[in-house]
Each structure stands twice: as structure tokens, then as C-alpha cells.
Design a protein around this motif. Structure first.
Motif, PDB file in Angstrom:
ATOM      1  N   THR A 203       0.807  -1.215   0.000  1.00  0.00           N
ATOM      2  CA  THR A 203       0.000   0.000   0.000  1.00  0.00           C
ATOM      3  C   THR A 203       0.844   1.270   0.000  1.00  0.00           C
ATOM      4  N   HIS A 204       2.106   1.195   0.438  1.00  0.00           N
ATOM      5  CA  HIS A 204       3.046   2.311   0.355  1.00  0.00           C
ATOM      6  C   HIS A 204       4.401   1.814   0.836  1.00  0.00           C
TER       7      HIS A 204
ATOM      8  N   SER B 256      -1.862  10.968  -1.070  1.00  0.00           N
ATOM      9  CA  SER B 256      -2.707  10.812   0.111  1.00  0.00           C
ATOM     10  C   SER B 256      -2.180  11.719   1.210  1.00  0.00           C
TER      11      SER B 256
ATOM     12  N   ALA C  72       0.609   6.283  -2.104  1.00  0.00           N
ATOM     13  CA  ALA C  72      -0.434   5.401  -1.567  1.00  0.00           C
ATOM     14  C   ALA C  72      -1.089   4.582  -2.680  1.00  0.00           C
TER      15      ALA C  72
ATOM     16  N   MET D  32      -4.486   2.438  -3.154  1.00  0.00           N
ATOM     17  CA  MET D  32      -5.792   2.101  -2.615  1.00  0.00           C
ATOM     18  C   MET D  32      -6.287   0.831  -3.299  1.00  0.00           C
TER      19      MET D  32
ATOM     20  N   GLY E 178      -7.028   0.998   2.554  1.00  0.00           N
ATOM     21  CA  GLY E 178      -6.185   2.179   2.390  1.00  0.00           C
ATOM     22  C   GLY E 178      -4.859   2.115   3.105  1.00  0.00           C
TER      23      GLY E 178
ATOM     24  N   ALA F 125      -3.193   5.460   4.411  1.00  0.00           N
ATOM     25  CA  ALA F 125      -3.391   6.621   3.535  1.00  0.00           C
ATOM     26  C   ALA F 125      -4.065   7.796   4.229  1.00  0.00           C
TER      27      ALA F 125
ATOM     28  N   PHE G  48      -8.137  14.188  -0.796  1.00  0.00           N
ATOM     29  CA  PHE G  48      -8.372  12.798  -0.410  1.00  0.00           C
ATOM     30  C   PHE G  48      -9.824  12.591   0.013  1.00  0.00           C
TER      31      PHE G  48
END
Length: 236
Positions: free
Chosen positions: A54-55, A150, A156, A158, A169, A172, A192
Motif C-alpha cells: 500500500t506504500h 494521500s 499510496a 488504494m 487504504g 493513507a 483525499f
């Protein structure tokens, strides 16, 4: 898998289709990644066929070196992890990154709790990258991946699962601890919130605190945070 605040281990989630399963994040270490695999086996579930990051933050990615399945990430996450792969993992190097601002004290403390010997840390890059969006059909369950800015990070990803009315998320929706001193940026937060309003989901799955919250609760939380911020000059 449950989160652990002491080591900043986040919640990680398995999405199961009729043909394939997808892991959302790989956790903060090979130890915790393998722990989750044991939990899957005990529950009678097969190991993931794919994983998505996710990141780039360490607590979501440092378990990837133990993954035996392909790992997917945005091109931006891969770009950052390429830099992190070059970092040295002795205490002197870690403390130097605190002095230069490349890393932050909270991360240092949690890493040392998770890794008594930081030289065992192994950082890997994803096997598959995508730009902007990617759709994966797991067999009766479709996951839409979208890379976007984000409040928490610029990279980020999603994960929207329309069948279950779920949006994953990760972190995020949290403040930005690396580039904005643990604060929200008004413009990024407002954008966002607009994005969330445009996505059909009822449940939001997150990285820390508690595993899930409703869309309404998430929007109320972020709306309150936005009201406390002063917009930048020229921002409507």
C-alpha cells in the motif's frame, strides 16, 4: 493479522477469490510475514498468490523479502524502495539518517524493537509495478488498485473491492510524518476526502489502531481534521 503498536506491525489482510488470493501488505519483518502464513494454514487457507504494497514505509514492506509470491507496487513505491535498498542497517547509519531527516525517531524506535540486530534487515523491491491503476481478477473477486497522493504518503495504493463494498487504504488517511512533521496538509487532505466521496464503499480497512471503520466514520474523522486546518493562501 493483528497489529502490534510496540513494533508498529500493521494489520495485513488476505483477499480470497475462487482462483487466487491477494495479500494487502507484507508486514514489518520476515518473522511477522511467516507468522501470518502460519495463521492462514491453521485456518485452512492457502498461502497468497500475490501481494500488494500500500506504500513504501518499512512496517508495510520489510516482510516482502520472505514472500514466495510476486509482490506488486506502484512505480513510485518502487522508486523509493530502490533508494531504501541502498541504506546500511547498522546503528550508526540508522542514527545518521535521523540527523539528516531521511528517517524519523518513531521509526527508529520501532525498528529496534522488531530487529534486535538491525543488520538482519533485508529490503527488496517489488516484482511487478504499475502506473496509475491496475485491476486484478482473483476469480469472482475483482480488486482495483489505484496509485494516488494521500495525506500520509505520495505513493499510496488504494485497493477497492466492489463485491465486498470494501476499500483498503493502509495508512493513507493518517498524517504525513516524513514530509510534514506529523501534520495534515490542507490541500492533500481535502483532495483525499473528495476521492473517498467518489468511491462506492461502506467499510474502510486500515493499517493501525483498529482494523476497520465505516465510510461515514472515516469521512467524519477527516472532515473534523480538515476544519481545524487553515487553508493555504489562495485555497478556496
Amino acid at each position: 493479522m493483528d497489529a502490534d503498536a510496540e513494533t508498529d506491525q500493521p494489520f495485513i489482510f488476505l483477499i480470497q477469490g475462487q482462483r487466487f488470493s491477494l495479500l494487502a501488505d507484507t508486514g514489518n519483518s520476515p518473522e511477522n510475514y511467516r507468522k501470518f502464513l502460519r495463521e492462514l494454514n491453521e485456518a485452512g487457507l492457502k498461502e497468497p498468490d500475490l501481494a500488494v504494497l500500500t506504500h513504501w514505509h518499512w512496517d508495510h514492506t520489510f516482510g516482502a523479502c520472505a514472500a514466495e509470491c510476486p509482490v506488486i507496487a506502484s512505480e513510485e513505491t518502487d522508486r523509493i524502495l530502490q533508494r531504501v535498498c541502498a541504506w546500511q542497517w547498522d546503528d550508526a547509519s540508522m542514527r545518521h539518517r535521523l540527523e539528516t531527516g531521511e528517517d524519523i525517531p518513531f521509526t527508529y524506535d520501532c525498528m529496534r524493537a522488531q530487529y534486535p540486530d538491525p543488520e538482519t534487515i533485508r529490503v527488496t523491491r517489488p516484482d511487478i509495478t504499475f502506473r496509475d491503476t491496475m485491476t486484478i481478477d482473483l476469480g469472482g473477486v475483482v480488486c482495483h488498485l489505484e496509485h494516488r497522493d494521500s495525506p500520509h504518503t505520495r505513493d499510496a495504493v488504494m485497493i477497492h473491492i466492489p463485491k465486498d463494498d470494501v476499500l483498503i487504504g493502509g495508512d493513507a488517511h493518517y498524517e504525513d510524518y516524513y514530509d510534514n512533521d506529523g501534520r495534515y496538509d490542507y490541500g492533500r487532505l481535502a483532495e483525499f476526502i473528495a476521492y473517498l466521496n467518489g468511491i462506492p464503499f461502506t467499510m474502510y480497512l486500515k493499517g493501525h489502531d483498529e482494523p476497520a471503520m465505516s465510510k461515514n466514520d472515516l469521512l467524519a474523522l477527516l472532515g473534523d481534521a480538515l476544519q481545524k486546518l487553515v487553508p493555504e493562501s489562495g485555497t478556496a
